[in-house]
Design an enzyme around this catalytic site. Structure first.
Site, PDB file in Angstrom:
ATOM      1  N   THR A 122      46.983  65.205 122.217  1.00  0.00           N
ATOM      2  CA  THR A 122      46.885  66.674 122.340  1.00  0.00           C
ATOM      3  C   THR A 122      47.806  67.244 123.417  1.00  0.00           C
ATOM      4  O   THR A 122      48.268  68.374 123.287  1.00  0.00           O
ATOM      5  CB  THR A 122      45.442  67.110 122.693  1.00  0.00           C
ATOM      6  N   GLY A 387      37.376  61.155 118.645  1.00  0.00           N
ATOM      7  CA  GLY A 387      38.696  61.560 118.131  1.00  0.00           C
ATOM      8  C   GLY A 387      39.801  61.204 119.099  1.00  0.00           C
ATOM      9  O   GLY A 387      40.979  61.255 118.761  1.00  0.00           O
ATOM     10  N   LEU A 388      39.451  60.831 120.339  1.00  0.00           N
ATOM     11  CA  LEU A 388      40.386  60.331 121.332  1.00  0.00           C
ATOM     12  C   LEU A 388      41.590  61.241 121.557  1.00  0.00           C
ATOM     13  O   LEU A 388      42.708  60.772 121.748  1.00  0.00           O
ATOM     14  CB  LEU A 388      40.873  58.922 120.944  1.00  0.00           C
ATOM     15  N   CYS A 389      41.362  62.525 121.553  1.00  0.00           N
ATOM     16  CA  CYS A 389      42.423  63.489 121.850  1.00  0.00           C
ATOM     17  C   CYS A 389      43.624  63.303 120.943  1.00  0.00           C
ATOM     18  O   CYS A 389      44.750  63.581 121.342  1.00  0.00           O
ATOM     19  CB  CYS A 389      42.902  63.395 123.296  1.00  0.00           C
ATOM     20  N   ASN A 390      43.417  62.766 119.766  1.00  0.00           N
ATOM     21  CA  ASN A 390      44.560  62.516 118.893  1.00  0.00           C
ATOM     22  C   ASN A 390      44.282  63.102 117.512  1.00  0.00           C
ATOM     23  O   ASN A 390      43.947  62.388 116.576  1.00  0.00           O
ATOM     24  CB  ASN A 390      44.828  61.011 118.813  1.00  0.00           C
TER      25      ASN A 390
END
Ligand SMILES: *Cc1c(COP(=O)(O)O)cnc(C)c1O
Length: 825
Positions: A122, A387-390
């Site tokens: 992100t 979602g791991l900032c991805n």
């Protein structure tokens, strides 16, 4: 891979990482924790030297300045970068480095065009908000652009910025570094700059900047991902490209030589070096000294990044093999693994030491990541989920199953968001799909034991050793036989408007309130506040909604004569952006009366949308939609019940329907045992309306006798048309007597016959009215002065954790089983 080497690295753990005595640490892209030696070395340095703020001439200040400049050079050395070619700007973290680049680019005259890879974090994605044009590129897009077959970004400005991660933090996928040189060599009138997010890559690999021609213009990273400590980042700038960063408007702290601010506004930026003009305020000088210590200790412990790279890829392959080999008793795999590079020959180029996966039970149902993470925590296993900032990685790169039964389309993520699904929220399975992944990362201090422990954990808790049949307490299939199949499935996205035929071979979700997308919208009269219907406005039949899941749009066209200067089609996003709705109804839902019951829906604000419908129908109206899932959900009591002409002795199945087993909006608290109180959107009578082809054939035979016009199935506006599986199976009106049926894997309870009005005389193709089939039905199918044709039914969710119970679906062509005891009659 040589085993001796691995155990060498592993032995460091015992002495160097006492905090890992009982823990398995698989979190972070790097998984490198600070070592004991590092903390001791830093402490000795701090306790034996006097370091001052680096901006003055005192000996303590000078000492700091010297140490900082030394460390800057050592950082360049660490990445094999020539100090003549590169400079290091110390920043708080990788994200701050990205923002520094952005601050300069957004000031360019004419702005900049921004292309970012879909695997981007992100931090990289956010830059697009300041670009004049931006685009998310996949591998194919990048290849076409680099080979000159496609432009970088539509409507480009004269400066391009191309950003991507060297390694995805989500699944460890490595993205080609060769793109940088190819982008630089592009012959074109535009200046193309590259921004490499090396954060995940550098933690377990050597980033090699020795060839300046092939190196990124801007490289960002966070040191804690390599050394565990300190929390500090760097922006490494290729000096040749550095001038553009001077476009930044802000200045402050140590970045200026002279500032006039009282009478005139003028300042002179420091000219000596690039980093001096970009490091705002006091640099984190204690952190920089800790970084110096970290690099030294790291070399003592691990010798080189190449060694760590070997060690971690050896362990990652074991972890991958271990997880991939886990099988349930029925030999179904336990883990669905998203890190694809392990299966490749060029594994080192393709895959970092990260295994991203999801877990399934033996029936293919997804195991909740939150639950997995919670259990892992109890076992002192540190793993990351979500979602791991991805966003791009979750939405597309992991889309393993083309039929969308797996990861969500981008617009679905928006829909989930508006339905209340956000990172860290309890329910992480929505519409039968997980909303995130599980990620196990390996680092320098990971050991073979860690891998062993983790694989054993998944084996012990998530591998089903006994075959188990979840369907025993539901429909007894052996007691029934097949004589029907699903001829067609239709949903009516906008109440009373045209139908959308579910394409063949498409599994369609069945929810407690009916088929997915059925009567999700309606048109509300601005005058009366009531929902419009076809009985009054036959032209609604020609308003044809179509669901476009690829684009995430509801497309609505009109099949009749349009007033001049009207658009043929309008599009409405399937995702639910609250900004779409009228501000006046954002907080307070508009109440609308549908068939005498109050429902709540949010009206759309966009004039273009409402004008489209108003022009067609000649009535001021607005499009409205039910809020997604959860609160504000409207329910009303179905009018459907067994009619007198149906057999009274029929009883409900002994199992009461299970509510809440399906990840859909909740049913009202009193609905558990009473199917008549299921939530219904705007459907007129019941969740699902089915008609029988046999009955229609029988009806048309009667109509033919009087010379009338035969009826087509569409006038009955059914969701499901059931047809005999073979010619001999015609059994007109047998549906009157069914209590339950099975379509494909799904069980439905019959709720009674459908009462009809003259709306069935409106042709759904032309909106013209005929007297048939109403007249003939009135003669042949009247009971207690009411006329019936077709049957209401509702879905009965399965109780247990099967794939079907997480996302129950039916499709065209599915076989239909009727309970034998119903057929005897
Ligand atoms: C960790 C990480 C980031 C963010 O780094 P910060 O130090 O939190 O700014 C960005 N991109 C990738 C690939 C990462 O792994």
């Amino acid at each position: 891979m040589d085993e001796g080497y691995n155990s060498n690295v592993s032995t460091f753990r015992k002495t160097e990482y006492p905090m890992l005595q009982d823990a398995v640490y698989l979190d972070h892209a790097g998984t490198t924790l600070y070592s004991k030696s590092l903390m001791e070395r830093f402490m000795v340095d701090m306790m034996s030297n006097l370091y001052g703020n680096p901006h003055s001439a005192s000996p303590s200040s000078q000492l700091s300045t010297n140490r900082i400049e030394d460390t800057r050079l050592k950082v360049l050395q660490f990445f094999k970068a020539d100090p003549d070619e590169f400079d290091v700007v110390f920043v708080a973290n990788a994200t701050a480095g990205i923002k520094l680049v952005m601050e300069a680019f957004r000031e360019l005259e004419g702005g900049f065009s921004y292309g970012y890879h879909k695997d981007a974090h992100t931090s990289i994605v956010g830059v697009r908000e300041t670009a004049v044009a931006s685009r998310c590129l996949d591998d194919g897009d990048v290849e076409r652009w680099l080979s000159g077959r496609e432009s970088f970004v539509e409507g480009s400005s004269a400066t391009h910025l191309f950003a991507y991660p060297a390694q995805s933090n989500l699944d460890g996928r490595r993205v080609p570094l060769s793109w940088i040189e190819r982008a630089r060599c592009l012959e074109s009138s535009v200046a193309t700059y590259s921004l490499l997010d090396a954060s995940a890559f550098v933690s377990t690999s050597q980033l090699d900047l020795s060839n300046a021609q092939a190196a990124p213009d801007f490289t960002v990273l966070s040191f804690y991902k390599i050394f565990g400590f300190p929390d500090l980042g760097a922006l490494i700038v290729r000096k040749d490209s550095g001038a553009i960063l001077q476009q930044r408007r802000y200045f402050g702290g140590g970045t200026v030589d002279i500032v006039l601010s009282v009478k005139e506004q003028w300042h002179a930026l420091k000219q000596q070096s690039l980093h001096e003009t970009l490091e705002d305020g006091t640099v984190s000088f204690h952190n920089i000294m800790a970084l110096d210590a970290a690099m030294a200790v790291h070399r003592e412990l691990f010798v080189s990044m190449e060694r760590i790279s070997k060690h971690t890829s050896f362990l990652a392959q074991r972890l991958y093999n271990g997880l991939a080999s886990l099988r349930h008793a029925n030999s179904e795999p336990v883990c669905v693994i998203h890190s694809e590079g392990f299966a490749s020959k060029r594994i080192h180029d393709m895959q970092g030491p990260i295994v991203a996966f999801n877990v399934r039970n033996s029936h293919g149902a997804w195991v909740s990541n939150t639950e997995f993470e919670r259990l892992a925590s109890v076992k002192n296993i540190h793993i990351r989920s979500g979602g791991l900032c991805n966003p791009g990685g979750v939405a597309t790169s992991l889309n393993l199953e083309a039929n969308t039964l797996f990861f969500h389309q981008p617009w679905e993520i928006k829909r989930n968001f508006s339905a209340g699904f956000r990172c860290g929220v309890e329910t992480d399975i929505y519409a039968g799909k997980p909303t995130g992944i599980l990620r196990a990362s390996l680092g320098a201090m990971s050991t073979e034991d860690d891998v062993e422990t983790f694989v054993s954990f998944v084996r012990e808790f998530y591998t089903e050793v006994e075959a188990y049949n979840p369907n025993v307490d539901s429909f007894v299939a052996s007691q029934s036989s097949v004589n029907l199949l699903v001829e067609s499935l239709t949903v009516y996205p906008i109440k009373s408007c045209g139908g959308f035929n579910v394409p063949p071979e498409t599994p369609w979700e069945v929810k407690p309130e009916g088929l997915a997308w059925d009567r999700e919208w309606c048109l509300i009269s601005k005058g009366t506040g009531q929902a419009l219907n076809q009985k009054r406005h036959p032209r609604m039949a020609l308003i044809r909604p179509s669901l476009d899941f690829r684009q995430g749009l509801l497309r609505v066209s009109y099949g009749g004569q349009l007033p001049v200067a009207s658009s043929r089609e309008i599009v409405i996003p399937l995702s639910e952006n609250p900004a779409l709705y009228s501000p006046s109804t954002n907080n307070k839902f508009i109440s609308s009366r549908v068939c005498g019951d109050t429902v709540v829906a949010q009206t759309y604000a966009k004039k273009e949308i409402n004008d489209f419908f108003t022009r067609i129908l000649g009535v001021p109206c607005a499009l409205a939609r039910f809020p997604a899932g959860g609160s504000g959900f409207s329910t009303r009591h179905s009018k459907a019940h067994m009619q007198k002409h149906q057999r009274q002795k029929r009883t409900m199945p002994k199992e009461s329907p299970v509510t809440g087993a399906c990840p859909s909006p909740p049913t009202p608290p009193d609905s558990d045992s009473e199917v008549q109180k299921r939530p219904i959107l705007l459907s007129n009578e019941s969740p699902i309306l089915a008609i029988s082809r046999s009955s229609l054939n029988a009806l048309n035979e009667m109509i033919a006798k009087t010379g009338g016009k035969p009826a087509v199935a569409s006038v009955f506006r059914a969701n499901v048309v059931l047809a005999p599986a073979s010619a001999g199976d015609e059994q007109p009106y047998s549906e009157d007597h069914w209590t339950s049926i099975q379509i494909g894997q799904q069980i439905f309870q019959m709720l009674g016959s459908c009462r009809r009005c003259h709306m069935i005389c409106i042709s759904q193709d032309t909106a013209e009215k005929d007297e048939e089939p109403f007249v003939t039905l009135a003669k042949t199918r009247r009971f207690d002065s009411k006329i019936f044709f077709g049957s209401h039914m509702c879905h009965i969710p399965l109780k247990t954790g099967t794939r079907e119970s997480q996302c129950p679906t039916i499709k065209v062509g599915d076989l239909v089983k009727i309970d034998e005891k119903d057929k005897d009659s």
